[in-house]
Design an enzyme around this catalytic site. Structure first.
Site, mmCIF file in Angstrom:
data_model
loop_
_atom_site.group_PDB
_atom_site.id
_atom_site.type_symbol
_atom_site.label_atom_id
_atom_site.label_comp_id
_atom_site.label_asym_id
_atom_site.label_seq_id
_atom_site.Cartn_x
_atom_site.Cartn_y
_atom_site.Cartn_z
ATOM 1 N N LYS A 11 37.836 29.412 18.984
ATOM 2 C CA LYS A 11 36.599 29.873 18.770
ATOM 3 C C LYS A 11 36.560 31.170 18.765
ATOM 4 C CE LYS A 11 36.455 31.519 23.609
ATOM 5 N NZ LYS A 11 35.730 32.411 23.458
ATOM 6 N N ASP A 141 34.857 26.685 28.412
ATOM 7 C CA ASP A 141 35.014 26.397 26.990
ATOM 8 C C ASP A 141 35.035 25.271 26.655
ATOM 9 O OD1 ASP A 141 34.276 29.061 26.520
ATOM 10 O OD2 ASP A 141 36.033 29.707 26.229
HETATM 11 P P1 ATP Z 1 40.362 30.970 28.268
HETATM 12 O O1 ATP Z 1 39.466 32.295 27.398
HETATM 13 O O2 ATP Z 1 40.088 30.138 28.255
HETATM 14 O O3 ATP Z 1 40.798 32.221 29.874
HETATM 15 P P2 ATP Z 1 42.427 32.120 26.121
HETATM 16 O O4 ATP Z 1 41.745 31.716 24.940
HETATM 17 O O5 ATP Z 1 42.596 33.075 26.865
HETATM 18 O O6 ATP Z 1 41.775 31.079 27.409
HETATM 19 P P3 ATP Z 1 44.488 30.269 26.280
HETATM 20 O O7 ATP Z 1 44.898 30.251 25.462
HETATM 21 O O8 ATP Z 1 43.621 29.081 26.374
HETATM 22 O O9 ATP Z 1 43.641 31.318 26.587
HETATM 23 O O10 ATP Z 1 45.283 31.159 27.516
HETATM 24 C C1 ATP Z 1 45.291 30.657 28.864
HETATM 25 C C2 ATP Z 1 46.423 30.986 29.423
HETATM 26 O O11 ATP Z 1 46.538 28.976 29.961
HETATM 27 C C3 ATP Z 1 47.838 30.907 28.924
HETATM 28 O O12 ATP Z 1 48.364 31.722 29.944
HETATM 29 C C4 ATP Z 1 48.815 29.870 29.402
HETATM 30 O O13 ATP Z 1 48.871 30.048 30.661
HETATM 31 C C5 ATP Z 1 48.020 28.455 29.801
HETATM 32 N N1 ATP Z 1 47.079 26.895 28.969
HETATM 33 C C6 ATP Z 1 47.121 25.859 29.606
HETATM 34 N N2 ATP Z 1 47.605 24.795 28.798
HETATM 35 C C7 ATP Z 1 47.062 26.135 27.657
HETATM 36 C C8 ATP Z 1 47.414 25.272 26.007
HETATM 37 N N3 ATP Z 1 47.341 23.756 25.948
HETATM 38 N N4 ATP Z 1 47.615 26.481 25.482
HETATM 39 C C9 ATP Z 1 47.431 27.608 25.822
HETATM 40 N N5 ATP Z 1 47.858 28.147 26.494
HETATM 41 C C10 ATP Z 1 47.770 26.861 27.801
#
Ligand code: ATP
Length: 317
Positions: A11, A141
């Site tokens: 998203k 989210d």
């Molecule tokens: P948010 O805004 O929800 O914090 P984001 O979209 O910026 O998330 P993600 O790709 O979800 O970022 O990753 C955030 C952290 O979550 C990463 O540093 C990783 O270590 C951890 N993580 C846990 N599970 C997952 C997953 N299935 N995919 C990616 N990262 C994950």
């Protein structure tokens, strides 16, 4: 062995306004969320053991209990012990295509896919609302990622009002591979710097969150007008992330200055930046031009587009 493969889209935030503090320590937000066709593929499979096992060959994705996909499976095991006794553990394989820690809800959409997948695998018969409620306990989210499309999200981001879905608006999305922005850091820093401007009383908070329904972004979405949408892009977190990460600011500026770009903005807590374009062709042209201007191999660039759905079943065996 029964198995489902699911498509789990990322998203972007078209709008992110931080309104104030909540008694639970989270921020009160008014957002417009949009699914895009950049997606992970998640396979969930009954494995004949009592374990939940995560497989993923992406170096930044945890394979242990901290993975959001693991945590959601663990939650379902705890909530539905009879189904666990009947079916046993699951293998979850993540084909990671969404940049990690990018502000694109990569972990949340994986959790949403596991919710949908285990609901099918274990014949739980949960409704979308029930899945969203379970998902909200793991991350703000996650509920949005289940049905996806275009939606207003308020509260801490888990209260959803679906909007007319946007599709086929193309964009270029950029993210430096080695650059990660911690979402808790971004919100904490914002609080430190802007807490004086927060709305304090509950009634005014609710009124401000409700105002997004009749705001200019929602009107632009109702008209499906890409130019108007581009003019209304807004993300309060840019105020703390852009000054701290000059590379992100530069990427945003380069993208915004390209011919055919309607507007560029950071998504969520960053550091990914997207640039809405007039057409797919323009987006492909913009990507080539940005690649020339920023030849850094650490910069990942994608052409992607808005889509009207969240988790979808790709196949079942
Ligand atoms: P948010 O805004 O929800 O914090 P984001 O979209 O910026 O998330 P993600 O790709 O979800 O970022 O990753 C955030 C952290 O979550 C990463 O540093 C990783 O270590 C951890 N993580 C846990 N599970 C997952 C997953 N299935 N995919 C990616 N990262 C994950």
């Amino acid at each position: 062995m029964r198995s489902y493969t699911l498509i789990a889209p990322a998203k972007i935030n078209l709008y992110l306004e931080i309104i104030g503090d909540r008694p639970d320590g989270y921020h009160s937000l008014a957002m417009v969320l949009q699914s895009i066709d950049l997606a992970d593929h998640i396979n969930v499979q009954v494995n004949g053991t009592d374990d939940i096992r995560i497989r993923c060959d992406h170096p930044q994705v945890p394979k242990d209990k901290t993975n959001l996909a693991y945590r959601v499976a663990e939650l379902i095991v705890a909530e539905f012990p009879n189904a666990f006794a009947q079916y046993g553990g699951v293998d979850i394989t993540i084909d990671k295509r969404i940049p990690v820690a990018a502000g694109l809800a990569g972990g949340s959409t994986n959790a949403a896919a596991v919710l949908v997948g285990m609901n099918l695998l274990w014949n739980l018969g949960l409704t979308q609302t029930e899945l969203e409620e379970l998902g909200a306990t793991l991350g703000s989210d996650v509920p949005f990622c289940i049905a996806g499309g275009t939606a207003i999200a308020t509260g801490r981001g888990e209260q959803l009002s679906p909007l007319l879905g946007l599709d086929n608006i193309y964009m270029v999305l950029g993210k430096y591979r080695s650059l990660e922005v911690s979402t808790p850091w971004a919100y904490k820093t914002y609080r430190q710097q802007y807490v004086r401007s927060y709305i304090k009383d509950a009634e005014s908070l609710a009124a401000r969150a409700g105002a997004v329904n009749s705001g200019a972004m929602v009107k632009a979405i109702q008209k499906k007008d890409a130019l108007l949408i581009a003019q209304e892009l807004h993300n309060d977190l840019e105020r703390v992330v852009l000054p701290t990460y000059p590379q992100v600011l530069q990427l945003r500026e380069v993208l915004a200055s390209e011919k055919g770009v309607l507007a560029a903005m950071m998504s969520g807590s960053g550091p990914s930046v997207f640039a809405l374009c007039e057409s797919q062709q323009q987006a492909e042209q913009v990507m080539l031009q940005v690649r020339e201007k920023i030849p850094n191999p650490d910069l990942e660039l994608f052409v992607t587009r808005m889509i009207t759905h969240g988790i979808q079943i790709a196949s079942s065996v």
